[in-house]
Design an enzyme around this catalytic site. Sequence first.
Site, PDB file in Angstrom:
ATOM      1  N   ASP A  95      -5.523   9.400   9.220  1.00  0.00           N
ATOM      2  CA  ASP A  95      -4.163   9.017   9.600  1.00  0.00           C
ATOM      3  C   ASP A  95      -3.706   9.660  10.899  1.00  0.00           C
ATOM      4  OD1 ASP A  95      -3.197   7.266   7.422  1.00  0.00           O
ATOM      5  OD2 ASP A  95      -3.725   8.990   6.181  1.00  0.00           O
TER       6      ASP A  95
ATOM      7  N   GLU B 206       0.852  -1.193   0.000  1.00  0.00           N
ATOM      8  CA  GLU B 206       0.000   0.000   0.000  1.00  0.00           C
ATOM      9  C   GLU B 206       0.886   1.240   0.000  1.00  0.00           C
ATOM     10  OE1 GLU B 206      -3.008   0.366   2.953  1.00  0.00           O
ATOM     11  OE2 GLU B 206      -3.727  -1.677   2.689  1.00  0.00           O
TER      12      GLU B 206
END
Length: 266
Positions: free
Chosen positions: A58, A47
């Site tokens: 995040d 990824e």
Amino acid sequence: MKNSIKNIFESERGLLLLPFVSLGTPNTQINKQAIIAMDKNGANIIELGIPYSDPVADGPVIQDAYNKAIKNGVNIRKAFKILMNLKGKIKSPIIVFIYYNQLLNYGINKFLEKLIQLEVQGIIVPDLPYDESQILKKKCTINNIALISLIALTSSFSRIKKIARNAEGFLYLISKTGVTGGTGKLMNKLKIIIKTIQKLTSKPVVVGFGINSRRQIKQLIEWNSNGIVIGSPCVQILLQSSKEVCVIKLSGLIKQIKESTSSTSN
């Protein structure tokens, strides 16, 4: 373009390893070396996050990496250049992690055309609600790119059922509430959701967000997860290690995790 995500899950035994790094961290040259090193040392699928100024899903480690990459001039076009330089150099399928505003600003059709050119196999858009994803999903399906769906711990059974039955590639199960990174014990609810998903679909279940210990890996093997995403620990090495040793350290981490997924599943 033939999509190879399904083949990876069918041909590989045990818990698959999906490491994540942000594109352009700590610089484009070392980033390329790091991605190649992950591929050589046990990654099954890789990824790669495209830097963004407001990465709401995040945690602090990946936010820091994105901010530094942006300051170094890494945008979507430069991210594509890194991906172009990886063509033919790695065997692991690549999945791109991008936020929806980035996608809209660049242009969905243009972005997907570029992914085809770069032989990218999948895309994750963490801030795109499932109910609003059908137009993008249709375009991805036409181009044989897997739009990976996310399932949260808080998802209702009816929502899990809807997402699971229409999934492409694999299902990304978020192991905790909140953002990526951090530490902690896995909630027992995760085991129940993995079991629920696997009753609804034959698509693999991959668990991510906060996975960083051998104990967690052992639990996920016992709970029949098909894969794990390891992100913040990988990014942290690229951020905090000297440029001379960060690729070596990252290689060691990937080897160590891969050994854990193998040894604990025996």
